[in-house]
Write an enzyme that holds these catalytic residues in place. Structure first.
Site, PDB file in Angstrom:
ATOM      1  N   TYR A  13      -2.467   7.599  15.904  1.00 44.37           N
ATOM      2  CA  TYR A  13      -1.418   6.970  15.445  1.00 44.37           C
ATOM      3  C   TYR A  13      -0.655   6.697  16.728  1.00 44.37           C
ATOM      4  CZ  TYR A  13       3.304   6.167  13.896  1.00 44.37           C
ATOM      5  OH  TYR A  13       4.691   5.618  13.831  1.00 44.37           O
ATOM      6  N   ARG A  54      13.808  18.538  17.135  1.00 44.59           N
ATOM      7  CA  ARG A  54      13.350  17.007  17.039  1.00 44.59           C
ATOM      8  C   ARG A  54      15.101  16.112  17.016  1.00 44.59           C
ATOM      9  NH1 ARG A  54       9.278  18.241  17.904  1.00 44.59           N
ATOM     10  NH2 ARG A  54       7.074  17.738  16.872  1.00 44.59           N
ATOM     11  N   GLN A  66       0.659  -1.158   0.019  1.00 52.67           N
ATOM     12  CA  GLN A  66      -0.135   0.014   0.066  1.00 52.67           C
ATOM     13  C   GLN A  66       0.860   1.446   0.059  1.00 52.67           C
ATOM     14  OE1 GLN A  66      -2.740   0.866   3.260  1.00 52.67           O
ATOM     15  NE2 GLN A  66      -4.014  -0.596   2.468  1.00 52.67           N
ATOM     16  N   PHE A  82      12.563   8.063  17.513  1.00 56.87           N
ATOM     17  CA  PHE A  82      12.353   9.381  17.333  1.00 56.87           C
ATOM     18  C   PHE A  82      12.228   9.535  15.833  1.00 56.87           C
ATOM     19  CE2 PHE A  82      11.961  10.956  21.692  1.00 56.87           C
ATOM     20  CZ  PHE A  82      11.937   9.756  22.198  1.00 56.87           C
ATOM     21  N   LEU A 117      10.056  16.053   7.129  1.00 59.77           N
ATOM     22  CA  LEU A 117      10.715  17.415   7.143  1.00 59.77           C
ATOM     23  C   LEU A 117      11.807  17.205   6.029  1.00 59.77           C
ATOM     24  CD1 LEU A 117      11.157  20.316   7.663  1.00 59.77           C
ATOM     25  CD2 LEU A 117      12.666  19.635   9.847  1.00 59.77           C
TER      26      LEU A 117
END
Ligand code: UFG
Length: 337
Positions: free
Chosen positions: A141, A221, A34, A169, A190
């Site tokens: 999620y 992040r 998918q 992460f 990103l």
């Protein structure tokens, strides 16, 4: 003995398959294609195109191959999409995993490494985040991944199914040898978005929020190289085999980069002009997500090989530059040679 990799044609799954093959492991891939790409998996790896709800196909796989453990990646993984369509996330992630676990138990396969996420923590109570910190997801999620972690906990108590849950992460980068890389449709992460802007495939990068409580106002992040994640899966499996104990680990570098810093790194690695445009906040983004991965270091002996953001971006850029249309570029349709 073989390892069943569900979602082995996806981004992190395919890098892990490659890594396991390089370690001499026998790998079987199960993927519904998918989101994944057949071309991301070596041609000669046994490949089953199917859904986790297909019990009879799973039983066929377990009876045809001598499988000792599963690494379970197959899942939907977009936070925004999960908010809009929680039913499909619960169906695909929770119900699909439930069926996989059911068929594993019925077929006597009692080891699983599970692809979890930092999204199980929600808004963090501490920086860096530790495995023992509160888990309070802020989107479906994260909820579905946490529900599967809990299922695995109870499946251990009831049936002796041993599991390692790996909470990633921000996965980034690509195979350092350039054979495979990141190709999502649509892309929402990103680094690939910035690199698409560098290639001229997008006019600019939108910076989602410049008013967070961080040094430059943009979200921070913890970016971790996809091959370091692959290595952690291999080590988690080795630990399961040797100790037969269930556990949970964070996987990150323990170092945070803001959106603006990541854009700066991409500009310097690519040498291209990349326009950044201030945009509204994206719903549900915590300001700072940084992992403490001390537990993985101590117990798995895991030491990231590519902790440097420059190198992570270099590897991603190498893939994007050579495959501007991802897996749609050239080559055969039936898997990496
Ligand atoms: N961002 C932008 N512009 C973009 C895309 C992203 O400014 O075009 C920002 C986001 O707002 C965020 C940061 O860049 O602050 C990183 O965003 P990503 O979408 O790349 O990654 P996330 O941190 O949102 O999500 C990742 C995983 C998820 C996982 C989550 C854990 O992709 O699967 O970490 O919190 F759930």
């Amino acid at each position: 003995m073989a390892i069943l990799v569900t979602g082995g044609a996806g981004y992190i799954g395919s890098h892990t398959v490659l890594y396991l093959l390089e370690k001499g492991e026998e790998v079987i891939v199960f993927d519904n294609l998918q989101k994944g790409h057949r071309k991301a998996v070596m041609k000669d790896v046994p490949f089953y195109e199917g859904d986790l709800h297909d019990s009879s196909l799973l039983d066929t796989v377990f009876s045809k191959h001598n499988i000792e453990a599963a690494i379970h990646f197959a899942a939907n993984s977009l936070v925004g999409e999960s908010v809009k369509d929680p039913i499909s996330y619960y169906r695909n992630n929770v119900s699909g995993s439930l069926n996989l676990v059911d068929r594993m138990v019925k077929n006597g396969v009692k080891k699983i490494v599970f692809s979890s996420t930092a999204a199980v923590y929600g808004e963090p109570e501490n920086v860096p985040i530790q495995e023992s910190d509160r888990t309070q997801p802020t989107n479906p999620y994260g909820e579905t991944k946490l529900a599967i972690e809990r299922l695995l906990h109870w499946a251990d108590q009831a049936y002796g199914l041993k599991s390692v849950a790996l909470r990633y992460f921000n996965a980034a980068g690509a195979d350092p040898k350039g054979r495979i890389g990141e190709d999502h449709t649509p892309e929402s992460h990103l680094i690939p978005i910035i690199l698409e802007a560098a290639l001229g495939k997008r006019p600019h990068v939108s910076v989602f929020g410049e008013d967070y409580a961080t040094e430059d106002g943009t979200c921070v992040r913890d970016y971790i190289h996809v091959m370091d994640l692959a290595d952690a899966h291999y080590r988690a499996l080795e630990k399961l085999k040797s100790t037969n104990e269930s556990s949970v680990y964070n996987l990150g570098n323990g170092k945070g980069f803001s959106v603006k810093q990541v854009i700066g790194t991409c500009r310097s690695v690519t040498g291209r002009t990349i326009e950044a445009v201030a945009s509204p906040r994206r719903a549900g983004d915590p300001a700072i997500l940084i992992a403490s991965s001390q537990k993985a270091r101590d117990e798995l002996g895991w030491i990231p090989k590519y902790p440097n953001l420059n190198q992570i971006v270099e590897h991603a850029w190498n893939w994007h530059l050579n495959h501007p249309d991802g897996y749609a570029d050239g080559g055969s349709d039936d898997g990496l040679k």
